[in-house]
Design a protein around this motif. Structure first.
Motif, PDB file in Angstrom:
ATOM      1  N   CYS A  99       0.831  -1.208   0.000  1.00  3.06           N
ATOM      2  CA  CYS A  99       0.000   0.000   0.000  1.00  3.06           C
ATOM      3  C   CYS A  99       0.863   1.255   0.000  1.00  3.06           C
ATOM      4  O   CYS A  99       0.591   2.208  -0.745  1.00  3.06           O
ATOM      5  CB  CYS A  99      -0.940   0.001   1.207  1.00  3.06           C
ATOM      6  N   GLY A 113      -9.685  -1.262  -2.125  1.00  2.19           N
ATOM      7  CA  GLY A 113      -9.743  -2.016  -0.878  1.00  2.19           C
ATOM      8  C   GLY A 113      -8.336  -2.301  -0.397  1.00  2.19           C
ATOM      9  O   GLY A 113      -7.404  -2.359  -1.208  1.00  2.19           O
ATOM     10  N   TYR A 114      -8.181  -2.474   0.939  1.00  2.68           N
ATOM     11  CA  TYR A 114      -6.861  -2.778   1.464  1.00  2.68           C
ATOM     12  C   TYR A 114      -6.992  -3.449   2.828  1.00  2.68           C
ATOM     13  O   TYR A 114      -8.101  -3.595   3.373  1.00  2.68           O
ATOM     14  CB  TYR A 114      -5.983  -1.529   1.549  1.00  2.68           C
ATOM     15  N   ASP A 115      -5.854  -3.873   3.380  1.00  2.25           N
ATOM     16  CA  ASP A 115      -5.861  -4.633   4.628  1.00  2.25           C
ATOM     17  C   ASP A 115      -6.023  -3.724   5.840  1.00  2.25           C
ATOM     18  O   ASP A 115      -5.733  -2.524   5.787  1.00  2.25           O
ATOM     19  CB  ASP A 115      -4.559  -5.422   4.757  1.00  2.25           C
ATOM     20  N   LEU A 116      -6.452  -4.304   6.940  1.00  5.95           N
ATOM     21  CA  LEU A 116      -6.697  -3.548   8.164  1.00  5.95           C
ATOM     22  C   LEU A 116      -5.426  -2.901   8.721  1.00  5.95           C
ATOM     23  O   LEU A 116      -5.478  -1.826   9.310  1.00  5.95           O
ATOM     24  CB  LEU A 116      -7.310  -4.467   9.227  1.00  5.95           C
ATOM     25  N   SER A 118      -3.202  -1.506   7.115  1.00  7.80           N
ATOM     26  CA  SER A 118      -2.860  -0.322   6.328  1.00  7.80           C
ATOM     27  C   SER A 118      -3.730   0.882   6.659  1.00  7.80           C
ATOM     28  O   SER A 118      -3.461   1.985   6.168  1.00  7.80           O
ATOM     29  CB  SER A 118      -2.976  -0.635   4.829  1.00  7.80           C
ATOM     30  N   VAL A 119      -4.747   0.670   7.473  1.00  9.19           N
ATOM     31  CA  VAL A 119      -5.625   1.786   7.851  1.00  9.19           C
ATOM     32  C   VAL A 119      -4.793   2.874   8.523  1.00  9.19           C
ATOM     33  O   VAL A 119      -4.022   2.609   9.445  1.00  9.19           O
ATOM     34  CB  VAL A 119      -6.744   1.310   8.804  1.00  9.19           C
ATOM     35  N   GLU A 126     -10.298   6.704   1.654  1.00  3.68           N
ATOM     36  CA  GLU A 126     -11.146   6.328   2.777  1.00  3.68           C
ATOM     37  C   GLU A 126     -12.460   5.758   2.249  1.00  3.68           C
ATOM     38  O   GLU A 126     -12.766   5.830   1.075  1.00  3.68           O
ATOM     39  CB  GLU A 126     -11.411   7.552   3.660  1.00  3.68           C
ATOM     40  N   THR A 130     -12.138  -2.908   3.863  1.00  2.69           N
ATOM     41  CA  THR A 130     -10.866  -3.348   4.430  1.00  2.69           C
ATOM     42  C   THR A 130     -10.965  -4.832   4.767  1.00  2.69           C
ATOM     43  O   THR A 130     -12.056  -5.360   5.015  1.00  2.69           O
ATOM     44  CB  THR A 130     -10.507  -2.546   5.697  1.00  2.69           C
ATOM     45  N   THR A 133      -5.644  -9.252   6.965  1.00  2.23           N
ATOM     46  CA  THR A 133      -4.464  -9.566   6.166  1.00  2.23           C
ATOM     47  C   THR A 133      -4.256 -11.065   6.014  1.00  2.23           C
ATOM     48  O   THR A 133      -3.975 -11.565   4.923  1.00  2.23           O
ATOM     49  CB  THR A 133      -3.201  -8.960   6.812  1.00  2.23           C
TER      50      THR A 133
END
Length: 350
Positions: A99, A113-116, A118-119, A126, A130, A133
């Motif tokens: 990311c 979308g991305y992994d938690l 990376s929040v 935004e 999510t 991983t």
């Protein structure tokens, strides 16, 4: 990318310029397509209009030698064969290092979308889904239908072909395993850039990273080997101590900062016994633990460690967790923090 003069009124030079412009315009409009050769009939027609053979050859030479887009990768860093779409409009990334690199490549607008973990990374969009991983919701990922799903070896959880439903749905799944060296970081950045069709951006990110690493290492490069400070880098606190030996990117970062890893005689990521650290007696201790309160203070007050030089001298420092735990271009921040902690006098005039 997606223009009433007669031919007789043009000089040969102007005809050549017009043909050359049209060839270049057509080449630009082709995108990834190959520019077709100029048909012989068109060459003859141009010659008949007063264009000499050498003018036509020059125009054709420009078209043939114009730079074409770099080919897309056919294997990912894990060695798996991949078929990357020519047009990528949406991606999901399930690793913070990936990311961060996508943001650096100015590709954040494609992330859906991305992994938690990376929040909170600056630059990520935004209000997008999510995912866990290690055990992402494959059904939700399939419904999201990204053009590319980027995963790391951490996301290849203990199931056989966990992403087969996405592959069957036409999603390109790419695995980028966690790098174990700075050279691996360079390679991963270049791969991600190539996969997204922006290889030049990848080279720029690598060049900027290398320029900073060179600047920092030059500041400490003349320190005699016997004067370099020894370092213990803790990535998991007591009672389950965890650190690294040689063959890891974190070991390499310590060396770039001018330090000597007290566990350099061991390989890889490893569990550590407290007695081992006490016996090694490091000059400096680093920690990137960010899930407990006051990790530096905990080390300074750790039972049985009062005699360790780093503890006795108060040479215990926190190093940014993301910069030191994610193998991407932001490792320069970790190197700088370590180098400044090790040799503050060399940075007073920087």
């Amino acid at each position: 990318m997606k223009r009433e003069m007669t031919t007789q009124g043009m000089t040969k030079t102007r005809i050549a310029a017009c043909l050359l412009s049209m060839l270049l315009l057509a080449l630009t409009a082709c995108g990834r397509q190959t520019m077709p050769e100029t048909p012989a009939a068109e060459v003859e027609e141009a010659a008949g209009a007063g264009l000499e053979a050498e003018d036509v050859e020059a125009a054709e030479s420009v078209a043939e030698n114009a730079e074409t887009p770099a080919a897309l990768p056919v294997t990912d860093p894990s060695g798996a064969s991949v078929v990357i779409p020519e047009q990528v409009d949406s991606v999901v990334a399930l690793a913070p290092s990936i990311c961060e690199t996508l943001v650096a490549l100015d590709m954040a607008d494609k992330i859906t979308g991305y992994d938690l973990q990376s929040v909170g990374i600056a630059g990520l969009p935004e209000n997008v889904p999510t995912f866990d991983t290690v055990n992402p919701d494959v059904e939700q990922l399939t419904a999201l239908a990204p053009d590319i799903l980027f995963v790391s070896n951490l996301s290849l959880y203990d199931q056989e072909a966990p992403y087969q439903p996405l592959i069957d749905a036409g999603v390109c799944v790419i695995c980028v395993p966690t790098s174990e060296s700075v050279e691996g970081v360079r390679s991963d950045i270049r791969f991600l850039a190539a996969a997204l069709g922006v290889p030049e951006a990848g080279e720029q990110v690598v060049e900027e990273m290398d320029a900073e690493l060179t600047r920092l290492s030059d500041i400490v490069s003349d320190i005699p080997e016997e004067e370099k400070k020894s370092v213990y880098f803790e990535i998991s606190p007591a009672p389950y101590l965890y650190s690294c030996g040689s063959g890891t990117y974190l070991h390499e970062l310590m060396e770039l900062a001018g330090g000597k890893n007290v566990l350099a005689d061991q390989e890889g990521w490893l569990s550590v016994e407290g007695e081992m650290v006490v016996a090694a007696d490091p000059d400096v201790i680093f920690t990137n633990v960010n899930y407990t309160e006051a990790p530096v203070e905990e080390i300074l007050g750790r039972e049985g460690w009062a005699g360790v030089s780093a503890v006795a001298d108060g040479e215990v420092y926190y190093i940014d967790n993301m910069a030191s735990s994610l193998p991407d271009q932001n490792i320069v921040k970790a190197v700088e923090q370590m180098a400044e902690a090790l040799y503050p006098e060399r940075f007073t005039e920087q």
